[in-house]
Design a protein around this motif. Structure first.
Motif, PDB file in Angstrom:
ATOM      1  N   ALA A 194       0.830  -1.204   0.000  1.00 47.14           N
ATOM      2  CA  ALA A 194       0.000   0.000   0.000  1.00 47.14           C
ATOM      3  C   ALA A 194       0.863   1.252   0.000  1.00 47.14           C
ATOM      4  CB  ALA A 194      -0.936  -0.004   1.203  1.00 47.14           C
ATOM      5  N   SER A 195       2.099   1.124   0.459  1.00 49.14           N
ATOM      6  CA  SER A 195       3.002   2.282   0.463  1.00 49.14           C
ATOM      7  C   SER A 195       3.293   2.750  -0.960  1.00 49.14           C
ATOM      8  CB  SER A 195       4.318   1.930   1.172  1.00 49.14           C
ATOM      9  OG  SER A 195       5.081   1.003   0.400  1.00 49.14           O
ATOM     10  N   LEU A 196       3.185   1.839  -1.935  1.00 47.77           N
ATOM     11  CA  LEU A 196       3.417   2.229  -3.323  1.00 47.77           C
ATOM     12  C   LEU A 196       2.389   3.260  -3.778  1.00 47.77           C
ATOM     13  CD1 LEU A 196       4.268  -1.206  -5.013  1.00 47.77           C
ATOM     14  CD2 LEU A 196       5.840   0.554  -4.179  1.00 47.77           C
TER      15      LEU A 196
ATOM     16  N   GLY B 188      -0.685  -6.339  -8.779  1.00 43.41           N
ATOM     17  CA  GLY B 188      -0.441  -5.810  -7.448  1.00 43.41           C
ATOM     18  C   GLY B 188       0.431  -4.572  -7.473  1.00 43.41           C
ATOM     19  N   PHE B 189       1.336  -4.499  -8.461  1.00 44.03           N
ATOM     20  CA  PHE B 189       2.187  -3.322  -8.610  1.00 44.03           C
ATOM     21  C   PHE B 189       1.489  -2.213  -9.404  1.00 44.03           C
ATOM     22  CE2 PHE B 189       5.546  -6.560  -7.888  1.00 44.03           C
ATOM     23  CZ  PHE B 189       6.253  -5.914  -6.883  1.00 44.03           C
ATOM     24  N   MET B 190       0.616  -2.610 -10.319  1.00 41.11           N
ATOM     25  CA  MET B 190      -0.022  -1.631 -11.196  1.00 41.11           C
ATOM     26  C   MET B 190      -1.116  -0.817 -10.502  1.00 41.11           C
ATOM     27  SD  MET B 190      -0.341  -3.661 -14.825  1.00 41.11           S
ATOM     28  CE  MET B 190      -1.230  -2.300 -15.583  1.00 41.11           C
ATOM     29  N   LEU B 191      -1.913  -1.476  -9.652  1.00 37.28           N
ATOM     30  CA  LEU B 191      -3.037  -0.784  -9.022  1.00 37.28           C
ATOM     31  C   LEU B 191      -2.612   0.456  -8.227  1.00 37.28           C
ATOM     32  CD1 LEU B 191      -6.055  -0.680  -8.557  1.00 37.28           C
ATOM     33  CD2 LEU B 191      -5.773  -2.250  -6.630  1.00 37.28           C
ATOM     34  N   PRO B 192      -1.546   0.392  -7.411  1.00 39.01           N
ATOM     35  CA  PRO B 192      -1.138   1.592  -6.667  1.00 39.01           C
ATOM     36  C   PRO B 192      -0.692   2.749  -7.563  1.00 39.01           C
ATOM     37  CG  PRO B 192      -0.169  -0.371  -5.691  1.00 39.01           C
ATOM     38  CD  PRO B 192      -0.746  -0.789  -7.011  1.00 39.01           C
TER      39      PRO B 192
END
Length: 412
Positions: free
Chosen positions: A253-255, A318-322
Motif C-alpha cells: 500500500a506504500s506504493l 499488485g504493482f499496477m493498481l497503486p
C-alpha cells in the motif's frame, strides 16, 4: 520576506507528522478487523471519527483562525494529538482507536487551516501558490508512504499487539515537531477577521453562495471520495484479493502513497507550464483507464488463496493498481490552488475551512461506501464504484474553468 524559508520549512514538517497519523486509518482498520473482532462495515466508522471532527472544527474555527494565530493553532493541535497517540498505546482497543482518530481529526483541522492560509500569505502569484501547495501536498504523501513502512516494523507474529509501539515513535515525532515549531519565529500579520466569531461564521457561510466556490466544493467532495476510498481500503484489498500477508499488504500500500507523492511533485512542476485544467482532466481519464484495465483481471479473487509474503511473489496487477496515485495526485492541490488564487486573500482562511469540511465529508462517505460494498459485493466490485465520482469530477472541473474565465485572479 527574509524569514519565508523558515515558515515554509515549518509547514512541511507539521504536514509530514500529520500525514503519518492521519492516513494510518487504513492500516488501523486492517488491524482492528484482525484483533478487535469487528467487520469491514464496523471498522469503516474509524474514517468518520477522523473526518467528522475535521469538518466540525473547521466550520467553527476557520474564519477566526487569524485571531487565534497560526502558530498557536498548530501548537494546540500537536499537544492534542500527542494525548491521542498515548491513549492508543495504553488503551489498545477499538474504542481507543476511535478516540485516537478523533484527536487526529481535531488537530489536523487546525494544522491544515494554518497551512492553507499561510501558503496564500507567503505566495506572490497564482503560479507560485500552485507550485508551493502542490509540493507541500507532495511532501504529505511522503509522510503517508513513511507510515506504510513504519507500522510494519513493529508487526510480530508471536506478539500481535506489539504494533502499538509505533505510537511511542509517533509521540516522539510530535514532540520534536512541537519543539521545532515553538522555537521558530513565525510572525505574520494575518488578514483582518470579522468583528466577532459570529460575523466570522456568517462570512464563511456567505462564501457558499459564490458559484465558483459551490462548484469547487462539490469537486473537492468527489475527489476525496476517490482518494480515501482507495487509500483507506487498499491494505484490506491487498489482504483479501491478492492474499498478501499482513506486513506485505501494508508495505504494498506504500506504493500508492509514493505514487501520490510523485504525482503531486510532478504537478508542482507541470502547473508552471501547462494549464491546470488539462492536467486534471488528463489525469482523471488515465485513472479511469487504469481501473478498467486492472479490475477485470481480479474478478473472482475475493477468496484468499496461498498467502504471499515477499515482494518477489507479487503479481503485476499488485504493482499496477497503486500507480493510480500518480494520476489522481495532481487533482486536489491544483483544484484548491485554482480556487484560492481567484479569491481575495482575506477569504483564504474561511475558504480553507470550507475545503476541509467538504473534503472530510467526502472522505467519510467514500470510505463508508467502499467498506459497505466491500462486505456485500466484494473488494473488486467496490473499487469499480470509484469510477462514478471520477466522471463527476471531470464535469465539475469544466464548470470551474468556465467560471474562472469570467473572474480576475486575486493572489497578488
Amino acid at each position: 520576506m527574509q524569514s519565508r524559508w523558515k515558515i515554509k520549512l515549518s509547514l512541511y514538517l507539521n504536514y509530514f507528522v500529520f500525514a503519518v497519523l492521519l492516513n494510518s486509518v487504513g492500516i488501523v482498520i486492517a488491524r482492528a478487523i484482525k484483533l478487535y473482532g469487528v467487520d469491514e462495515k464496523q471498522a469503516s466508522i474509524l474514517e468518520a471519527f477522523k473526518d467528522l471532527p475535521i469538518a466540525i472544527v473547521s466550520f467553527f474555527v476557520a474564519s477566526f483562525l487569524p485571531r487565534l494565530g497560526y502558530k498557536r493553532a498548530m501548537q494546540i493541535a500537536l499537544m492534542i494529538v500527542l494525548v491521542g497517540c498515548m491513549g492508543m498505546y495504553f488503551g489498545n482497543s477499538f474504542l481507543a482507536a476511535k478516540m485516537m482518530f478523533m484527536s487526529v481529526g481535531v488537530s489536523f483541522a487546525l494544522i491544515k487551516l494554518s497551512v492553507y492560509s499561510l501558503v496564500g500569505i507567503v505566495s506572490d502569484n497564482p503560479k507560485e501558490h500552485s507550485s508551493l501547495l502542490s509540493s507541500i501536498e507532495g511532501f504529505f504523501m511522503v509522510g503517508i508512504a513513511s507510515a506504510y513502512f513504519l507500522f510494519p516494523i513493529f508487526y510480530s507474529e508471536t506478539q500481535p499487539h506489539n504494533w502499538l509501539k509505533v505510537y511511542l515513535v509517533l509521540s516522539a515525532l510530535v514532540l520534536i515537531s512541537l519543539l521545532f515549531l515553538s522555537m521558530s519565529n513565525i510572525r505574520i500579520e494575518a488578514p483582518t477577521a470579522g468583528a466577532n466569531w459570529r460575523d466570522d461564521i456568517k462570512n464563511s457561510l456567505k462564501l457558499i453562495w459564490n458559484t465558483l466556490v459551490l462548484v469547487f466544493l462539490f469537486s473537492a467532495f468527489f475527489f476525496v471520495m476517490i482518494e480515501q476510498g482507495i487509500m483507506t481500503w487498499l491494505p484490506r484489498f491487498n489482504e483479501k484479493i491478492f492474499s498478501f500477508s499482513d506486513k506485505l499488504s501494508v508495505q504494498m500500500a506504500s506504493l500508492l502513497a509514493l505514487s501520490l507523492a510523485l504525482g503531486r511533485f510532478l504537478a508542482g512542476w507541470l502547473s508552471k507550464h501547462i494549464s491546470w485544467v488539462i492536467i486534471v482532466i488528463t489525469c482523471s481519464i488515465c485513472a479511469i483507464a487504469l481501473l478498467l484495465l486492472i479490475l477485470p483481471r481480479l474478478q473472482g479473487g475475493d477468496e484468499a488463496g496461498v498467502v504471499l509474503s515477499s515482494f518477489t511473489e507479487v503479481p503485476l496487477s499488485g504493482f499496477m493498481l497503486p500507480l493510480i496515485g500518480v494520476f489522481i495526485a495532481p487533482i486536489y492541490p491544483l483544484l484548491n490552488s485554482a480556487v484560492l488564487s481567484h479569491l481575495p486573500k482575506s477569504l483564504h482562511a474561511p475558504m480553507s475551512g470550507l475545503i476541509i469540511i467538504f473534503s472530510a465529508l467526502g472522505g467519510t462517505l467514500g470510505s463508508r461506501i467502499v467498506g459497505t460494498l466491500f462486505k456485500s459485493i466484494g473488494g473488486v466490485n467496490a473499487f469499480y464504484f470509484l469510477i462514478v465520482p471520477v466522471v463527476l469530477l471531470i464535469v465539475s472541473v469544466l464548470l470551474i474553468q468556465a467560471i474562472i474565465r469570467k473572474q480576475p485572479a486575486h493572489a497578488s
